[in-house]
Structures are given as C-alpha cells and as structure tokens.
Design a protein around this motif. Structure first.
Motif, PDB file in Angstrom:
ATOM      1  N   THR A   1       7.973   1.288   3.362  1.00 32.72           N
ATOM      2  CA  THR A   1       7.776   0.199   2.392  1.00 32.72           C
ATOM      3  C   THR A   1       9.061  -0.611   2.261  1.00 32.72           C
ATOM      4  OG1 THR A   1       6.156   1.521   1.162  1.00 32.72           O
ATOM      5  CG2 THR A   1       7.180  -0.311  -0.022  1.00 32.72           C
TER       6      THR A   1
ATOM      7  N   ASN B   1      11.232  11.560  -4.925  1.00 33.37           N
ATOM      8  CA  ASN B   1      10.494  10.329  -5.215  1.00 33.37           C
ATOM      9  C   ASN B   1      11.504   9.383  -5.870  1.00 33.37           C
ATOM     10  OD1 ASN B   1       7.421  12.054  -6.175  1.00 33.37           O
ATOM     11  ND2 ASN B   1       8.151  11.434  -4.175  1.00 33.37           N
TER      12      ASN B   1
ATOM     13  N   TYR C   1       7.581   5.312  -7.188  1.00 34.79           N
ATOM     14  CA  TYR C   1       7.156   5.582  -5.810  1.00 34.79           C
ATOM     15  C   TYR C   1       6.933   7.086  -5.636  1.00 34.79           C
ATOM     16  CZ  TYR C   1       7.116   4.458  -0.756  1.00 34.79           C
ATOM     17  OH  TYR C   1       6.769   4.257   0.552  1.00 34.79           O
TER      18      TYR C   1
ATOM     19  N   MET D   1       2.937   3.702  -7.155  1.00 34.11           N
ATOM     20  CA  MET D   1       2.359   3.979  -5.848  1.00 34.11           C
ATOM     21  C   MET D   1       2.132   5.488  -5.754  1.00 34.11           C
ATOM     22  SD  MET D   1       2.604   1.807  -2.676  1.00 34.11           S
ATOM     23  CE  MET D   1       4.091   1.007  -3.001  1.00 34.11           C
TER      24      MET D   1
END
Ligand SMILES: [Zn+2]
Ligand SMILES: [Zn+2]
Ligand SMILES: [Zn+2]
Length: 281
Positions: free
Chosen positions: A41, A166, A178, A204
């Motif tokens: 990403t 994360n 995330y 996400m």
C-alpha cells in the motif's frame, strides 16, 4: 491522505501461481479486480507499506518510481510482505538518479535479522547499497516521526515466531489504522487506539480467512470477524459512518471473485479492496 492499494492478495497471490483450485480457476476466468498481487500500500506518493516480491510489477503497473520514496514501513518479514532481495537493487548500476539515495526501512527487529541473513546467503551486500538502506527498529506502541507522518506501531496477532506489527499512520489530522496481517485485535489494542487517536478516518482489515469460520485466537481474520470488528469500532467511537472501512488480503482458499466478495459485504458499509484501489481520507 491518499491511500493506494497496490496489491490486495494474500500470501500466495490470488490466483496462486501453482494452484488449480476452483477459486483460482474462477478468478483467472473473471480477470479484472478478481486478480490480486501481493500485499503493498502506498500512502500519498511518499510512504510505502511493505516490499513484496510484486513490488517491481506494482512499479510498472501503477507508475510508481520507488526511487522517489524515502520511507518504507514493513509489517512483518513473511515473504509476501518483505522481499529483501529487492533492496539489493537500491543503488549502483541497478538504480540511477534516485531522488532519495538514502532510504529508511522501519520494522521490528526481524527486518534487520532477515535482511542480514539473506545477504549472507548471497555472499553479502555491496557496501554502497548496504549503507544507503537505513533499517530502523520500531517497537509495539512506539510512535515515530516518519517523514511528514506520525507512525505508531501496534502488536499484530500474527506469526508467533516473528515480531509482526500493525500501524497507525497520521497526517494532517487524518488517521489510517492498518490491520495487516493480524487476527482479531485484542481489546487492549482497540482501547489504545481509542485513547490515543479517538475517531479514525480509515481502517483496513485483514480478510485472509474469508468465508471460513475463524476463532479470535487465529492469526488472520475472516469476513464475519471483519463485520464484527466494524460494529465494535463503531460502538467504541473509533469509527463512524464517515470512516472508510476496507477489507483486504484475500486468498483463494476462502474467497471467490471480487463481485462475490462485494455481495458478501453489501449493506455493511465495508468495501473490499482490489489492486489499484484509491481511497481519499
Ligand atoms: Zn500476508
Ligand atoms: Zn487456488
Ligand atoms: Zn503474514
């Protein structure tokens, strides 16, 4: 904050290269959004999350010049998130006129360990390249200034033999959470997010286990857990109707085509990711 999902597949990619299961054959026929490369990403145009072996293809397909990026976050060292060999192409005759001849690669202590071990297996890294790649350890619950971003690491419930992280990324008052790769987050992690960030703009969520019924002790999440996490985040005030909720990291064992995944999440407010998806928060 502009969030571009360059790769939305799980560990083997989807379709998996060696696989002839019904789901892989189904997505090979469907094409388009159902074809998923390995997880990566891009935040705006200057912060990259993860460096999978598909990075070179992402650079080609989406026109991203990695030489224009100074900062990289690594979630964990599974091979679908961290291809150390890629970094050996950062310099010398492999890369000319880079905007950033020195880069920062942030991650747990595993990143240094794996980078060095792989380098050793290939007889070492050329010193010019080794000196241009600055690997910086970040620990769970630590916050660092990374370029123009504030990055906070969280402990992931993932590979027990690794230190997986994360991230919460904050820029201009906008916050992205995330959750890749991880099982259902522990309450203390959600409490930490609530206390330190309040309401966030995008979450996400890991969706690797898809249609399987997955316990909260697992190292990945299923679709039902994603739906339950979304409800919990709203109940806690971490998310509201304006928060963009995304599921990502799909695998052939537990998911079908993109259309089918969209049907499963219809009416929940949760958006399934696909390669090339752009989110603006
Ligand atoms: Zn993964
Ligand atoms: Zn398959
Ligand atoms: Zn993983």
């Amino acid at each position: 904050m502009k969030i571009t999902i360059l790769g939305s597949g799980g560990g083997e990619g989807f379709p998996a290269a060696f696989c002839s299961c019904d789901h892989c054959n189904m997505v090979r026929r469907a094409g388009g959004k159902s074809l998923r490369t390995l997880s990566q990403t891009l935040i705006n145009d200057d912060l990259m999350i993860d460096l999978p072996p598909d990075s070179a293809w992402h650079s080609v397909r989406f026109g991203v010049n990695f030489g224009d990026i100074a900062d990289f976050l690594i979630t964990h060292t599974h091979s679908d998130h961290f291809d150390t060999y890629l970094l050996r192409h950062h310099g010398m005759w492999y890369a000319h006129n880079m905007k950033y001849p020195n880069i920062n690669v942030y991650g747990s202590s595993d990143v240094r360990f794996v980078f060095d071990k792989v380098a050793e297996a290939y007889g070492g890294v050329n010193s010019a390249i080794a000196e241009s790649v600055h690997i910086k350890e970040i620990s769970a619950y630590e916050t660092r200034a990374v370029g123009k971003y504030s990055v906070t690491a969280l402990p992931a419930k993932h590979a027990p033999k690794l230190v997986a992280l994360n991230y919460v990324i904050k820029e201009n008052g906008k916050v992205l959470v995330y959750f890749h790769d991880t099982g259902f987050p522990e309450q203390e992690i959600l409490d930490f997010i609530k206390k330190n960030f309040g309401r966030v703009d995008c979450v996400m969520m890991d969706a690797t286990m898809g249609t399987a019924n997955t316990p909260d002790t697992a190292n990945h999440m299923c679709f039902d857990q994603d739906k339950r996490l979304a409800v919990l985040l709203c109940e806690m005030g971490i998310a509201d109707e304006k928060t963009v909720l995304v599921v990502n990291h799909f695998t052939h064992n537990n998911a079908e085509t993109h259309d089918r995944i969209e049907e499963i999440f219809a009416g929940t407010g949760i958006i399934p990711a696909y390669d090339g998806m752009v989110i603006e928060i």
